[in-house]
Design a protein around this motif. Structure first.
Motif, PDB file in Angstrom:
ATOM      1  N   ARG A  12      42.215  39.255  62.751  1.00 41.26           N
ATOM      2  CA  ARG A  12      43.506  39.833  63.141  1.00 41.26           C
ATOM      3  C   ARG A  12      43.475  41.332  63.377  1.00 41.26           C
ATOM      4  O   ARG A  12      44.075  41.830  64.295  1.00 41.26           O
ATOM      5  CB  ARG A  12      44.530  39.563  62.042  1.00 41.26           C
ATOM      6  CG  ARG A  12      44.904  38.127  61.920  1.00 41.26           C
ATOM      7  CD  ARG A  12      46.204  38.074  61.165  1.00 41.26           C
ATOM      8  NE  ARG A  12      46.303  36.863  60.395  1.00 41.26           N
ATOM      9  CZ  ARG A  12      47.151  36.683  59.407  1.00 41.26           C
ATOM     10  NH1 ARG A  12      47.964  37.651  59.056  1.00 41.26           N
ATOM     11  NH2 ARG A  12      47.192  35.551  58.761  1.00 41.26           N
ATOM     12  N   ARG A  13      42.832  42.066  62.445  1.00 38.42           N
ATOM     13  CA  ARG A  13      42.827  43.522  62.630  1.00 38.42           C
ATOM     14  C   ARG A  13      41.710  44.198  61.836  1.00 38.42           C
ATOM     15  O   ARG A  13      41.192  43.642  60.861  1.00 38.42           O
ATOM     16  CB  ARG A  13      44.160  44.140  62.230  1.00 38.42           C
ATOM     17  CG  ARG A  13      44.481  44.068  60.766  1.00 38.42           C
ATOM     18  CD  ARG A  13      45.699  44.927  60.417  1.00 38.42           C
ATOM     19  NE  ARG A  13      46.946  44.389  60.932  1.00 38.42           N
ATOM     20  CZ  ARG A  13      48.125  44.995  60.812  1.00 38.42           C
ATOM     21  NH1 ARG A  13      48.204  46.161  60.211  1.00 38.42           N
ATOM     22  NH2 ARG A  13      49.228  44.455  61.279  1.00 38.42           N
ATOM     23  N   THR A  70      45.350  50.686  68.004  1.00 44.83           N
ATOM     24  CA  THR A  70      46.576  50.067  68.509  1.00 44.83           C
ATOM     25  C   THR A  70      47.795  50.770  67.928  1.00 44.83           C
ATOM     26  O   THR A  70      48.794  50.988  68.598  1.00 44.83           O
ATOM     27  CB  THR A  70      46.624  48.577  68.066  1.00 44.83           C
ATOM     28  OG1 THR A  70      45.322  48.025  68.214  1.00 44.83           O
ATOM     29  CG2 THR A  70      47.642  47.797  68.851  1.00 44.83           C
ATOM     30  N   ALA A  78      44.199  46.169  66.477  1.00 43.03           N
ATOM     31  CA  ALA A  78      44.603  44.756  66.499  1.00 43.03           C
ATOM     32  C   ALA A  78      43.579  43.959  67.321  1.00 43.03           C
ATOM     33  O   ALA A  78      43.077  44.446  68.339  1.00 43.03           O
ATOM     34  CB  ALA A  78      45.986  44.638  67.123  1.00 43.03           C
ATOM     35  N   ILE A  79      43.278  42.754  66.836  1.00 41.21           N
ATOM     36  CA  ILE A  79      42.330  41.905  67.560  1.00 41.21           C
ATOM     37  C   ILE A  79      43.150  40.988  68.464  1.00 41.21           C
ATOM     38  O   ILE A  79      44.052  40.275  67.981  1.00 41.21           O
ATOM     39  CB  ILE A  79      41.492  41.035  66.586  1.00 41.21           C
ATOM     40  CG1 ILE A  79      40.847  41.910  65.506  1.00 41.21           C
ATOM     41  CG2 ILE A  79      40.462  40.209  67.344  1.00 41.21           C
ATOM     42  CD1 ILE A  79      39.829  42.923  65.979  1.00 41.21           C
ATOM     43  N   THR A  80      42.845  41.008  69.718  1.00 41.44           N
ATOM     44  CA  THR A  80      43.592  40.152  70.640  1.00 41.44           C
ATOM     45  C   THR A  80      42.623  39.123  71.217  1.00 41.44           C
ATOM     46  O   THR A  80      41.443  39.388  71.378  1.00 41.44           O
ATOM     47  CB  THR A  80      44.215  40.967  71.791  1.00 41.44           C
ATOM     48  OG1 THR A  80      43.191  41.807  72.338  1.00 41.44           O
ATOM     49  CG2 THR A  80      45.369  41.818  71.291  1.00 41.44           C
ATOM     50  N   GLY A  81      43.160  37.964  71.513  1.00 39.82           N
ATOM     51  CA  GLY A  81      42.373  36.930  72.196  1.00 39.82           C
ATOM     52  C   GLY A  81      41.385  36.229  71.299  1.00 39.82           C
ATOM     53  O   GLY A  81      41.172  36.534  70.171  1.00 39.82           O
TER      54      GLY A  81
END
Ligand SMILES: C[S@@+](CC[C@H](N)C(=O)[O-])C[C@H]1O[C@@H](n2cnc3c(N)ncnc32)[C@H](O)[C@@H]1O
Length: 265
Positions: free
Chosen positions: A229-230, A248, A262-265
């Motif tokens: 997630r982060r 972010t 933030a972790i996306t995807g």
């Protein structure tokens, strides 16, 4: 990791006993053995740092510095005071995104464990990774004493905090998919640190054995590939961010700052 792999290579560290009990003497012998460090006397000023076993605790002393010993204390002093307060209101807790739901955090730069313990007491499940064996020994001693202190602390920490002595870059890279944490937390040893007298003293003494963490950018790079997630990075308020993507969001306190990726995807 054997003691000889610790950085900086040049620092000379020894173990000594500065207590009167047989237990302290035996513990000092065990630690010297376990860490492959020489055993010396408490007045030895020829070494850079002394891992000292007293009748109460394990301390780190730096004979060349004009500051007292450093140890992990999770039940009294400023930590004990904060611990009794509303942990959910702490900026650290906000910066890792904890809101009461189960959250798995890897503190990849555990140090003296203050942040890791605060996260665990707030309710996160924490793996605290520290690469330097001397610092990891201080942390293990602090955790043992905190667990001996009262049942609530023991219950919270026993179930929610694990210490791993390893380089976090290798440790993170070795995790299988099911073991990837929600959050990875980093607090590397920056040259620019908080001006708080306590932090300053502790970090000065620790830095004698650890040195700075010039590979922190690389640790962030690995963390960003592993966290679900982060990734949250703590730094002094005005220190530059680690090299890599732009954070972010940033949480600012008086002396510290948390950059959140933030972790996306
Ligand atoms: C500033 S201290 C962390 C203080 C900690 N947040 C606390 O609350 O006490 C940084 C620590 O991270 C450790 N460290 C730095 N890079 C590391 C890595 N790649 N793997 C494991 N530990 C690391 C250093 O040895 C040092 O003890």
């Amino acid at each position: 990791m054997p003691a000889s792999d610790a950085r900086p290579d040049a620092s000379r560290v020894a173990v000594c006993c500065d207590g009167v009990s047989c237990e302290a003497a035996e513990r000092a012998r065990q630690l010297a053995d376990q860490l492959a460090l020489p055993l010396t006397h408490a007045d030895d000023d020829t070494v850079d740092a002394l891992l000292t076993v007293t009748d109460e605790r394990v301390e780190l002393r730096a004979p060349s510095l004009d500051v007292g010993p450093v140890s992990c204390d999770f039940v009294s002093g400023p930590f004990g005071y904060r611990r009794r307060g509303h942990l959910r209101g702490e900026l650290l807790i906000k910066a890792v995104g904890y809101r009461g739901e189960p959250l798995r955090v890897i503190d990849a730069t555990a140090g003296l464990g203050r942040d890791a313990v605060m996260l665990a007491l707030a309710g996160c499940t924490v793996t605290a990774v520290e690469r330097h064996p001397v610092i990891a020994a201080l942390l293990a001693d602090g955790l043992r004493r905190a667990c001996d202190h009262d049942d609530d602390t023991r219950a919270a920490l026993r179930d929610r905090l694990v210490i791993v002595q390893h380089d976090a870059r290798d440790y993170l890279a070795s995790l299988d998919d099911a073991s990837r944490p929600d959050v990875i937390y980093l607090d590397p040893m920056f040259p620019h640190r908080s001006k708080s007298a306590l932090v300053k003293k502790e970090m000065r003494v620790c830095r004698v054995v650890t040195g700075d963490d010039p590979d922190a950018d690389d640790l962030l790079r690995v963390a960003l590939t592993v966290a679900r997630r982060r990734v949250t990075v703590k730094s002094a308020a005005h220190a530059p961010s680690l090299a890599g993507p732009t954070p972010t969001v940033t949480h600012r306190g008086k002396a510290v700052r948390y950059d959140v990726y933030a972790i996306t995807g």
